[in-house]
Enzyme design. Structure first.
Site, PDB file in Angstrom:
ATOM      1  N   HIS A 173      12.623 -20.912   9.588  1.00 47.31           N
ATOM      2  CA  HIS A 173      13.995 -20.556   8.931  1.00 47.31           C
ATOM      3  C   HIS A 173      15.174 -21.402   9.613  1.00 47.31           C
ATOM      4  O   HIS A 173      16.280 -21.404   9.223  1.00 47.31           O
ATOM      5  CB  HIS A 173      14.207 -19.003   8.944  1.00 47.31           C
ATOM      6  CG  HIS A 173      14.618 -18.329  10.327  1.00 47.31           C
ATOM      7  ND1 HIS A 173      13.789 -18.226  11.493  1.00 47.31           N
ATOM      8  CD2 HIS A 173      15.915 -18.212  11.082  1.00 47.31           C
ATOM      9  CE1 HIS A 173      14.315 -17.821  12.447  1.00 47.31           C
ATOM     10  NE2 HIS A 173      15.612 -17.648  12.020  1.00 47.31           N
ATOM     11  N   GLU A 206      18.267 -15.494  23.553  1.00 52.22           N
ATOM     12  CA  GLU A 206      18.457 -14.378  22.835  1.00 52.22           C
ATOM     13  C   GLU A 206      18.878 -13.155  23.915  1.00 52.22           C
ATOM     14  O   GLU A 206      18.440 -13.060  24.950  1.00 52.22           O
ATOM     15  CB  GLU A 206      17.350 -13.760  22.134  1.00 52.22           C
ATOM     16  CG  GLU A 206      17.166 -14.946  20.669  1.00 52.22           C
ATOM     17  CD  GLU A 206      15.916 -14.295  19.914  1.00 52.22           C
ATOM     18  OE1 GLU A 206      16.358 -13.732  19.078  1.00 52.22           O
ATOM     19  OE2 GLU A 206      14.696 -14.477  20.535  1.00 52.22           O
ATOM     20  N   LYS A 260      14.029 -14.259  25.728  1.00 56.25           N
ATOM     21  CA  LYS A 260      14.769 -12.816  25.283  1.00 56.25           C
ATOM     22  C   LYS A 260      15.297 -12.106  26.357  1.00 56.25           C
ATOM     23  O   LYS A 260      14.864 -12.533  27.515  1.00 56.25           O
ATOM     24  CB  LYS A 260      13.841 -12.007  24.568  1.00 56.25           C
ATOM     25  CG  LYS A 260      12.971 -12.597  23.041  1.00 56.25           C
ATOM     26  CD  LYS A 260      12.704 -11.541  22.409  1.00 56.25           C
ATOM     27  CE  LYS A 260      12.060 -12.039  21.205  1.00 56.25           C
ATOM     28  NZ  LYS A 260      12.890 -12.423  20.036  1.00 56.25           N
ATOM     29  N   ARG A 269       0.890  -1.106   0.041  1.00 60.62           N
ATOM     30  CA  ARG A 269       0.146  -0.064  -0.023  1.00 60.62           C
ATOM     31  C   ARG A 269       0.732   1.180  -0.045  1.00 60.62           C
ATOM     32  O   ARG A 269       0.978   2.047   1.127  1.00 60.62           O
ATOM     33  CB  ARG A 269      -0.855  -0.097   1.376  1.00 60.62           C
ATOM     34  CG  ARG A 269      -2.049  -0.660   1.478  1.00 60.62           C
ATOM     35  CD  ARG A 269      -2.445  -0.808   2.646  1.00 60.62           C
ATOM     36  NE  ARG A 269      -1.432  -1.559   3.491  1.00 60.62           N
ATOM     37  CZ  ARG A 269      -1.911  -1.707   4.704  1.00 60.62           C
ATOM     38  NH1 ARG A 269      -3.319  -1.375   5.156  1.00 60.62           N
ATOM     39  NH2 ARG A 269      -0.947  -2.166   5.605  1.00 60.62           N
ATOM     40  N   LYS A 309      19.151 -23.318   8.615  1.00 61.62           N
ATOM     41  CA  LYS A 309      20.337 -23.145   8.910  1.00 61.62           C
ATOM     42  C   LYS A 309      21.331 -24.302   8.934  1.00 61.62           C
ATOM     43  O   LYS A 309      21.061 -25.378   9.166  1.00 61.62           O
ATOM     44  CB  LYS A 309      20.266 -22.885  10.655  1.00 61.62           C
ATOM     45  CG  LYS A 309      19.597 -21.450  10.933  1.00 61.62           C
ATOM     46  CD  LYS A 309      19.772 -21.293  12.306  1.00 61.62           C
ATOM     47  CE  LYS A 309      18.852 -19.990  12.602  1.00 61.62           C
ATOM     48  NZ  LYS A 309      19.671 -18.704  12.810  1.00 61.62           N
ATOM     49  N   ASP A 351       6.098 -18.003  19.681  1.00 61.32           N
ATOM     50  CA  ASP A 351       7.193 -17.442  18.712  1.00 61.32           C
ATOM     51  C   ASP A 351       8.002 -18.323  18.152  1.00 61.32           C
ATOM     52  O   ASP A 351       8.465 -18.512  17.122  1.00 61.32           O
ATOM     53  CB  ASP A 351       7.696 -16.188  19.262  1.00 61.32           C
ATOM     54  CG  ASP A 351       8.697 -15.527  18.625  1.00 61.32           C
ATOM     55  OD1 ASP A 351       8.251 -15.524  17.173  1.00 61.32           O
ATOM     56  OD2 ASP A 351       9.817 -14.979  18.998  1.00 61.32           O
ATOM     57  N   HIS A 403      10.617 -23.431  15.682  1.00 65.05           N
ATOM     58  CA  HIS A 403      12.039 -23.814  15.585  1.00 65.05           C
ATOM     59  C   HIS A 403      12.495 -24.826  16.697  1.00 65.05           C
ATOM     60  O   HIS A 403      13.037 -25.919  16.292  1.00 65.05           O
ATOM     61  CB  HIS A 403      12.871 -22.550  15.942  1.00 65.05           C
ATOM     62  CG  HIS A 403      12.647 -21.229  15.235  1.00 65.05           C
ATOM     63  ND1 HIS A 403      11.971 -21.383  14.077  1.00 65.05           N
ATOM     64  CD2 HIS A 403      12.677 -20.160  15.646  1.00 65.05           C
ATOM     65  CE1 HIS A 403      11.577 -20.210  13.447  1.00 65.05           C
ATOM     66  NE2 HIS A 403      12.024 -19.085  14.390  1.00 65.05           N
ATOM     67  N   LYS A 423       5.855 -17.814   9.494  1.00 66.06           N
ATOM     68  CA  LYS A 423       4.912 -18.100  11.012  1.00 66.06           C
ATOM     69  C   LYS A 423       4.480 -16.788  11.318  1.00 66.06           C
ATOM     70  O   LYS A 423       5.124 -15.736  10.682  1.00 66.06           O
ATOM     71  CB  LYS A 423       5.840 -18.797  11.791  1.00 66.06           C
ATOM     72  CG  LYS A 423       6.943 -17.901  12.399  1.00 66.06           C
ATOM     73  CD  LYS A 423       7.820 -18.651  13.198  1.00 66.06           C
ATOM     74  CE  LYS A 423       8.783 -17.941  14.029  1.00 66.06           C
ATOM     75  NZ  LYS A 423       8.263 -16.551  14.467  1.00 66.06           N
TER      76      LYS A 423
HETATM   77  C1  BG6 Z   1      12.165 -15.608  14.843  1.00 62.32           C
HETATM   78  C2  BG6 Z   1      11.478 -15.150  16.050  1.00 62.32           C
HETATM   79  O1  BG6 Z   1      11.531 -16.714  14.115  1.00 62.32           O
HETATM   80  O2  BG6 Z   1      13.359 -15.985  15.240  1.00 62.32           O
HETATM   81  C3  BG6 Z   1      12.240 -14.009  16.605  1.00 62.32           C
HETATM   82  O3  BG6 Z   1      10.211 -14.771  15.567  1.00 62.32           O
HETATM   83  C4  BG6 Z   1      13.664 -14.229  16.827  1.00 62.32           C
HETATM   84  O4  BG6 Z   1      11.563 -13.513  17.828  1.00 62.32           O
HETATM   85  C5  BG6 Z   1      14.210 -14.755  15.721  1.00 62.32           C
HETATM   86  O5  BG6 Z   1      14.474 -13.346  17.319  1.00 62.32           O
HETATM   87  C6  BG6 Z   1      15.693 -15.679  15.898  1.00 62.32           C
HETATM   88  O6  BG6 Z   1      16.340 -16.023  14.868  1.00 62.32           O
HETATM   89  P1  BG6 Z   1      17.698 -16.340  14.641  1.00 62.32           P
HETATM   90  O7  BG6 Z   1      17.785 -16.860  13.377  1.00 62.32           O
HETATM   91  O8  BG6 Z   1      18.381 -14.890  14.930  1.00 62.32           O
HETATM   92  O9  BG6 Z   1      18.221 -17.075  15.969  1.00 62.32           O
END
Ligand code: BG6
Length: 508
Positions: A200, A238, A360, A64, A204, A257, A262, A170
């Protein structure tokens, strides 16, 4: 031409052949989002830079915004300059940017989708994209429905002569029911083989190496069971907070999340049986079998923990708590730390707890899988000799120091018999010269190649929600999560969760 990436899941016979996508284009919905800027656009450039995109590859942005093609190109260029992994080369950029188009419009705007169709037809003619189009939905799932039905109504979702694929990010729902609804929306338009769900973590390098490590060697697999393994810890820590993602994160929390996707995917790869081969069906079937065997302990109060970061420290700087973050409700009960105990009801794993934790604003950024072995059944040494000996462990370091560590006991040099833990390390950097591609490079290339093993299918998503739903319901009844100071390793209840079982978390 440079050698292509080597996907360890592919047939070893074509291991040294570059995997170059055939003629195609990709339409990106959600071009203004963080994900597009930080991951998707840079990954497209990195692929082009490595010679893995077809010469006429075209990228169409849809949003948009009242932009022209060149405004969109500028947005991509800024993203590439800031976040691409490989160096910026003008000639690569020029060729790539030649195929950039922008379509302005709302997701329910028929005129905009007509324009999208004619833009794609034009690209097919001018740049030879062959009618093959991937639609990448980097948008909130609430909007999937209107986009996919627009694609269908405008004749973009299928073709008799070319492929059409949809890529979704996701969260795949927020519980089992909503995941099913979301899947119905996608399944109503695209056949299941054309839906690529991005997790993702599966892109890796180190996550794929779990398979190589387990199934290409003889020395690990014989120990990979309840006779030898005491427990498994999967950690995704994290140090960052939620940054500018309040809108996404509040109400979602750590379990939805990253554990639902993952960490459960990681667990599936660590614990599943050997697949017949690494084709998509065999691999996914084994993961599904494993996920279907996962059960929660009876008492969720004792076997789960959750927390929310309070003010504290990160990287030597004072940081605010979750409730003070911009856009977060003062009374938010969203957890920023989650830990769960899981069991696998099968012969291999009966009695071996899998502890999963994610959070986090923890002490540092680290993702790892630690397989902790049982103590030796008998120690023919004095108690004093083994005071500093703990349990053997094999640690798969997913990030940031990609590699593998084996922890075992060794005699300390000297005249007395003193045994202490030592580590043996494999580090990617020490053994390989090439750096790992970004997960998004590999996954986008796989979408364009139509190579699905690294994309979870809907059944896996459902099974993961089935595991997590009771935990989320339990937490929803309990009110606010326990605060923990930023820069620490989570709430005390997470330590108690393991202490109750005579164990403790690793301090990575
Ligand atoms: C994402 C989450 O899927 O993965 C985020 O939504 C997270 O909250 C991120 O920070 C971390 O990805 P990576 O590849 O840095 O471990």
């Amino acid at each position: 031409m440079s050698e292509g990436p080597v996907n360890p899941l592919r047939d070893p016979r074509d291991r040294r052949l570059p995997r170059i996508a055939g003629p195609c284009s990709m339409v990106l919905f959600g071009v203004t989002g963080d994900l597009s800027r930080k991951k998707i656009m840079p990954a497209v450039y990195d692929l082009a830079n490595r010679g893995l995109l077809p010469p006429g590859f075209s990228l169409v942005g849809f949003a948009r915004r009242e932009w022209e093609d060149q405004d969109f190109a500028q947005i991509v260029r800024d993203a590439v300059k800031e976040f691409a992994r490989t160096e910026f080369r003008q000639e690569v950029w020029d060729q790539l940017a030649d195929g950039f188009r922008f379509v302005p419009g709302e997701f329910d705007d028929d005129v905009a989708f007509d324009l999208l169709r004619s833009t794609l037809q034009q690209l097919d003619q001018e740049r030879g994209t062959g009618g093959n189009h991937a639609f990448y939905l980097a948008i909130p799932p609430g909007l999937f429905g209107s986009v996919v039905s627009q694609l269908q109504e405008h004749g973009l979702a299928e073709s008799d002569t070319a492929w059409r694929r949809v890529v979704v990010e996701k969260p795949f729902g927020h519980d089992l029911e909503s995941a099913r609804e979301l899947n119905d929306v996608l399944a109503g338009v695209f056949p299941s083989g054309s839906v690529f769900r991005i997790d993702h973590y599966l892109g890796k390098e180190t996550v794929q190496n779990v398979l190589a490590m387990r199934f290409a060697n003889t020395m690990f697999e014989p120990l990979w069971n309840s006779h030898f393994v005491d427990h498994v810890q999967i950690t995704m820590a994290e140090d960052i907070g939620i940054g500018g993602r309040a809108g996404y994160y509040d109400g979602i929390g750590a379990a939805r999340d990253v554990i639902q996707n993952h960490l459960l995917q990681l667990m599936a790869l660590v614990a599943m049986e050997e697949p017949r081969s690494f084709d998509a069906d065999s691999l996914r079937r084994e993961k599904e079998k494993l996920l279907a065997s996962v059960v929660l302990p009876r008492s969720l109060a004792r076997s789960t923990a959750r927390g929310q970061y309070a003010a504290g420290w990160a990287g030597g700087e004072k940081v605010q708590g979750f409730l003070e973050e911009e856009g977060i409700a003062q009374d938010s009960t969203t957890e920023t730390y989650a830990a769960v105990t899981l069991h696998v009801e099968n012969r291999r794993w009966a009695g071996v707890p899998f502890y999963l934790r994610a959070g986090k604003r923890l002490g540092r950024r680290v993702t790892e899988v630690a397989v902790v072995f049982k103590p030796a059944p008998h120690l023919p040494f004095s108690d004093h000799s083994t005071e500093e000996l703990t349990q053997n462990a094999l640690v798969i370091r997913v990030q940031p120091d990609e590699g593998l560590t084996v922890r075992f006991g060794s005699k300390v040099p000297g005249t007395s018999m003193e045994i202490r833990d030592v580590s043996m390390d494999f580090a990617y950097g020490g053994s390989f010269t090439e750096s790992s591609p970004e997960a998004y490079e590999r996954l986008i290339l796989d979408v364009l190649l139509g190579d699905p093993p690294l994309f979870p299918r809907h059944e896996e998503v459902e099974l993961s929600w089935k595991i997590l739903d009771p935990v989320l319901e339990h937490w929803a009844r309990k009110g606010a999560p326990e605060p923990y100071e930023s820069g620490t390793w989570g709430p005390p209840s997470a330590d108690e969760m393991l202490a109750r079982e005579g164990r403790s978390w690793r301090r990575p």
